[in-house]
Structures are given as structure tokens and as C-alpha cells.
Design a protein around this motif. Structure first.
Motif, PDB file in Angstrom:
ATOM      1  N   ILE A   6      67.733  81.605  76.811  1.00 37.89           N
ATOM      2  CA  ILE A   6      66.899  82.203  75.776  1.00 37.89           C
ATOM      3  C   ILE A   6      67.090  81.440  74.461  1.00 37.89           C
ATOM      4  N   LEU A   7      65.970  80.987  73.891  1.00 39.79           N
ATOM      5  CA  LEU A   7      66.001  80.205  72.667  1.00 39.79           C
ATOM      6  C   LEU A   7      64.973  80.774  71.685  1.00 39.79           C
ATOM      7  N   PRO A   8      65.390  81.557  70.705  1.00 38.81           N
ATOM      8  CA  PRO A   8      64.468  82.015  69.671  1.00 38.81           C
ATOM      9  C   PRO A   8      64.322  80.949  68.587  1.00 38.81           C
ATOM     10  N   VAL A   9      63.125  80.807  68.044  1.00 37.70           N
ATOM     11  CA  VAL A   9      62.935  79.774  67.028  1.00 37.70           C
ATOM     12  C   VAL A   9      61.902  80.217  66.010  1.00 37.70           C
ATOM     13  N   TYR A  10      62.194  79.903  64.751  1.00 38.31           N
ATOM     14  CA  TYR A  10      61.226  80.075  63.671  1.00 38.31           C
ATOM     15  C   TYR A  10      61.277  78.824  62.799  1.00 38.31           C
ATOM     16  N   GLU A  32      65.487  78.925  84.138  1.00 40.44           N
ATOM     17  CA  GLU A  32      64.228  79.098  83.417  1.00 40.44           C
ATOM     18  C   GLU A  32      64.581  79.135  81.936  1.00 40.44           C
ATOM     19  N   ILE A  33      63.685  78.603  81.126  1.00 36.04           N
ATOM     20  CA  ILE A  33      63.946  78.491  79.685  1.00 36.04           C
ATOM     21  C   ILE A  33      62.870  79.280  78.949  1.00 36.04           C
ATOM     22  N   LEU A  34      63.293  80.371  78.325  1.00 34.85           N
ATOM     23  CA  LEU A  34      62.372  81.219  77.578  1.00 34.85           C
ATOM     24  C   LEU A  34      62.521  80.908  76.095  1.00 34.85           C
ATOM     25  N   VAL A  35      61.482  80.353  75.502  1.00 33.53           N
ATOM     26  CA  VAL A  35      61.476  80.058  74.076  1.00 33.53           C
ATOM     27  C   VAL A  35      60.624  81.117  73.387  1.00 33.53           C
ATOM     28  N   ILE A  36      61.223  81.857  72.475  1.00 33.72           N
ATOM     29  CA  ILE A  36      60.483  82.882  71.740  1.00 33.72           C
ATOM     30  C   ILE A  36      60.127  82.305  70.379  1.00 33.72           C
ATOM     31  N   ASN A  37      58.865  81.941  70.226  1.00 36.31           N
ATOM     32  CA  ASN A  37      58.374  81.360  68.976  1.00 36.31           C
ATOM     33  C   ASN A  37      58.001  82.499  68.036  1.00 36.31           C
ATOM     34  N   ASP A  38      58.800  82.664  66.981  1.00 37.70           N
ATOM     35  CA  ASP A  38      58.678  83.837  66.116  1.00 37.70           C
ATOM     36  C   ASP A  38      57.746  83.575  64.933  1.00 37.70           C
ATOM     37  N   GLY A  39      56.500  83.224  65.261  1.00 39.10           N
ATOM     38  CA  GLY A  39      55.497  83.034  64.213  1.00 39.10           C
ATOM     39  C   GLY A  39      55.705  81.793  63.369  1.00 39.10           C
ATOM     40  N   SER A  40      56.173  80.711  63.969  1.00 45.28           N
ATOM     41  CA  SER A  40      56.417  79.478  63.222  1.00 45.28           C
ATOM     42  C   SER A  40      55.146  78.973  62.563  1.00 45.28           C
ATOM     43  N   THR A  41      55.292  78.448  61.343  1.00 52.36           N
ATOM     44  CA  THR A  41      54.141  77.920  60.602  1.00 52.36           C
ATOM     45  C   THR A  41      54.207  76.405  60.431  1.00 52.36           C
ATOM     46  N   ASP A  42      55.255  75.782  60.948  1.00 54.22           N
ATOM     47  CA  ASP A  42      55.360  74.314  60.884  1.00 54.22           C
ATOM     48  C   ASP A  42      54.877  73.739  62.214  1.00 54.22           C
ATOM     49  N   SER A  43      55.383  72.584  62.616  1.00 57.90           N
ATOM     50  CA  SER A  43      54.904  71.938  63.842  1.00 57.90           C
ATOM     51  C   SER A  43      55.666  72.369  65.094  1.00 57.90           C
ATOM     52  N   THR A  44      56.432  73.447  64.990  1.00 55.47           N
ATOM     53  CA  THR A  44      57.212  73.912  66.142  1.00 55.47           C
ATOM     54  C   THR A  44      56.330  74.167  67.363  1.00 55.47           C
ATOM     55  N   LYS A  71      65.038  91.030  67.431  1.00 55.39           N
ATOM     56  CA  LYS A  71      63.945  91.506  68.265  1.00 55.39           C
ATOM     57  C   LYS A  71      63.466  90.404  69.200  1.00 55.39           C
ATOM     58  N   SER A  72      63.485  89.161  68.728  1.00 52.99           N
ATOM     59  CA  SER A  72      63.088  88.037  69.581  1.00 52.99           C
ATOM     60  C   SER A  72      64.045  87.876  70.755  1.00 52.99           C
ATOM     61  N   LEU A  73      65.337  88.046  70.494  1.00 56.89           N
ATOM     62  CA  LEU A  73      66.330  87.969  71.569  1.00 56.89           C
ATOM     63  C   LEU A  73      66.072  89.039  72.623  1.00 56.89           C
ATOM     64  N   ASN A  74      65.790  90.252  72.175  1.00 59.94           N
ATOM     65  CA  ASN A  74      65.550  91.340  73.125  1.00 59.94           C
ATOM     66  C   ASN A  74      64.266  91.131  73.913  1.00 59.94           C
ATOM     67  N   ILE A  75      63.262  90.525  73.281  1.00 61.46           N
ATOM     68  CA  ILE A  75      62.053  90.168  74.024  1.00 61.46           C
ATOM     69  C   ILE A  75      62.404  89.193  75.143  1.00 61.46           C
ATOM     70  N   GLY A  76      63.248  88.214  74.822  1.00 56.55           N
ATOM     71  CA  GLY A  76      63.690  87.268  75.839  1.00 56.55           C
ATOM     72  C   GLY A  76      64.433  87.957  76.968  1.00 56.55           C
ATOM     73  N   LEU A  77      65.315  88.894  76.634  1.00 61.27           N
ATOM     74  CA  LEU A  77      66.072  89.611  77.660  1.00 61.27           C
ATOM     75  C   LEU A  77      65.142  90.420  78.564  1.00 61.27           C
ATOM     76  N   ASP A  83      69.955  86.055  86.959  1.00 66.98           N
ATOM     77  CA  ASP A  83      71.116  86.932  87.048  1.00 66.98           C
ATOM     78  C   ASP A  83      72.088  86.635  85.915  1.00 66.98           C
ATOM     79  N   LEU A  84      72.036  85.405  85.401  1.00 65.54           N
ATOM     80  CA  LEU A  84      72.888  84.995  84.295  1.00 65.54           C
ATOM     81  C   LEU A  84      72.016  84.626  83.096  1.00 65.54           C
ATOM     82  N   ILE A  85      72.481  85.006  81.910  1.00 63.00           N
ATOM     83  CA  ILE A  85      71.749  84.738  80.678  1.00 63.00           C
ATOM     84  C   ILE A  85      72.554  83.774  79.813  1.00 63.00           C
ATOM     85  N   ALA A  86      71.915  82.713  79.343  1.00 60.03           N
ATOM     86  CA  ALA A  86      72.539  81.784  78.397  1.00 60.03           C
ATOM     87  C   ALA A  86      71.749  81.815  77.097  1.00 60.03           C
ATOM     88  N   ARG A  87      72.441  81.496  76.003  1.00 58.93           N
ATOM     89  CA  ARG A  87      71.833  81.545  74.668  1.00 58.93           C
ATOM     90  C   ARG A  87      72.024  80.223  73.957  1.00 58.93           C
TER      91      ARG A  87
END
Length: 274
Positions: A6-10, A32-44, A71-77, A83-87
């Protein structure tokens, strides 16, 4: 065993490519790689789209508005299938064998629920500032005895069983910061935990990091978490040198802490020369 990373990013355009490259470069590939894009306004967003085209293990979840990291982390969860979660944070870097070594430990010990690692500390240009040696606590027993003194786990280093958060709850969204510390305090007295005594993550400290910009908020919520779980761990944590340092940071002007961050790499390199 499937690992969900899980990778949250802003607005992470400066470092997100390095973070994702280190995740994709793991010797353990079943993830699997879950990227939670938290409303980024740059080129993310454009960078993430490019990575998705290169590797179908990456799935991007776009928040409709900025919800912030907890909240982004919990969305990822909630979306995690592993079975295993990495951050990992968007400005940190993993060593190539990180996931492989941690998965091996979980396969060998079914009682293990949370596993961190030691870390390297790097600056905004990726230069080594220090190797973390502040907390020499790695075993379950030592961590249980000392977790109330300080947050012993580097968030970008941890791996935990999904069943752990399903049983004890997700990140507490009332904590605007130090949400990880609250979770570790919540579960450490109930399950087996550990830290690998090997630096497997490069933790970046820079002038725009959460640690720098919201250091006082971070200290406030860390102290709040200690009070919440004092009935389990006692009051010894309130008399440790780590706690006293946090109290000092809580009341010092943020500019002083930022100055210390800028000075640290220079002093470390000076020591290496002599």
C-alpha cells in the motif's frame, strides 16, 4: 503468499518514481501494489499512469478529493487481497530483498503478526545521513518492554498479516498523525511482533516531509497514543529520553527542527571524512 503493498501519495512527483521502482524491483514478485492517489495536483497522476502501463501489478485508486493519509491507508486496506500487507511512503526506498526476507519470516513463524526492519536515513538527494541505531530492540520481548518509550517501527518497513487488522481494527482516523504508532501500541501486547536487525528501507528525511512540516502535530498524537495505552504498558515511557525529546520538539518552533534536518547530512559527511 500474496503481499499487498500500500502506497498513499499526494503530490509526490519528486520521489514517487524511485519508490515504485524499488517496489517493482523486489526479489519477491508475488505482490499487488495499491497506490492511493489522494487528489494530487502535480504530475503524480501521469507518472502513475506510466507505471501502470509497464506493470499490471500496480492498481491506482484515485480519491475523489483529498482525504489525507490515514483515510487513504484504510482505503488501501479495504481493497487489499493479500494475506500480508506491506507499507511504503512515496518518498522512501526499499532494498531489493526486503519483501523476500520478511515473507520468509512469516512463513516460518505463524504466530508472527507484525515485522519491521532497521533503516537507513537519507536526505532529499538520496545521500546517506545515518543508519538508524537509536532503538536496539528487535525481539518480541524487547519490543513489548520498550514500545511505550517510542515508536520503534519505521512505517515504510513494516509488514503485517491482514488478519491482524481485521481482528483489531484499521488505522484510527481520529489520529491525524502517528496513526501507525497508535496501531502498534494497540496490538503489540496482544500478538507476536519483531524487527529485523538489517536495514531494508531507505527512509527519506527532507524539508517537505511529514516529519518536518508537521513535527509538532506528530509529537502531539504520539503522546496521545501513549496516554491511551498506558494501562497496558505502564508509565515508564513517559520518563524515557525519547519521550523527553518528543516533548522538546512539541514546544520548539518547527523552524529549529527543519534547520537540524538540513545540518545533519553535512555533519554526518564531515564525521565520515575524519
Amino acid at each position: 503468499m500474496l503481499v499487498t503493498t500500500i502506497l498513499p501519495v499526494y503530490n509526490g512527483e519528486c520521489y514517487i518514481s524511485q519508490a515504485l521502482t524499488s517496489v517493482l524491483g523486489q526479489t519477491y514478485t508475488n505482490q499487488e501494489i495499491l497506490v492511493i492517489n489522494d487528489g494530487s495536483t502535480d504530475s503524480t497522476k501521469q507518472i502513475l499512469d506510466d507505471f501502470c502501463m509497464r506493470d499490471n501489478r500496480i492498481k491506482v485508486i484515485d480519491n475523489p478529493q483529498k482525504l489525507k493519509v490515514v483515510k487513504s491507508l484504510n482505503i488501501g486496506l479495504k481493497h487489499a487481497k493479500g494475506d500480508l500487507i506491506a507499507r511504503i511512503d512515496a518518498d522512501d526506498i526499499w532494498m531489493p530483498e526486503k519483501l523476500e526476507l520478511q515473507v520468509k519470516m512469516f512463513n516460518e513463524d505463524m504466530d508472527l503478526h507484525l515485522l519491521g526492519t532497521a533503516k537507513y536515513i537519507i536526505d532529499e538527494r538520496g545521500r546517506l545521513v545515518n543508519q538508524n541505531s537509536y532503538f536496539p530492540y528487535f525481539s518480541d520481548t524487547d519490543i513489548k518492554r520498550n514500545i511505550h518509550k517510542a515508536n520503534l517501527f519505521t512505517h515504510s518497513s513494516v509488514m503485517f498479516r491482514r488478519s491482524m487488522v481485521e481482528k483489531f481494527g484499521f488505522y484510527d482516523e481520529d489520529f491525524l498523525n502517528s496513526e501507525d504508532y497508535e496501531l502498534w501500541l494497540r496490538i503489540t501486547n496482544k500478538v507476536k511482533v519483531g524487527i529485523l536487525n538489517k536495514p531494508l528501507v531507505k527512509y527519506r528525511v527532507h524539508s517537505k516531509s511529514v516529519t518536518s512540516l508537521r513535527i509538532q502535530q506528530q509529537m502531539y498524537y504520539a503522546i496521545k497514543a501513549r496516554f491511551r495505552y498506558a494501562k497496558y504498558y505502564g508509565i515508564k515511557g513517559f520518563f524515557s529520553k525519547y519521550f523527553l525529546k518528543e516533548l522538546l520538539q512539541l514546544f520548539l518552533p518547527v523552524q529549529i527542527d527543519q534547520l537540524a534536518i538540513r545540518i545533519k547530512p553535512s555533519t554526518y559527511r564531515l564525521k565520515k571524512r575524519f
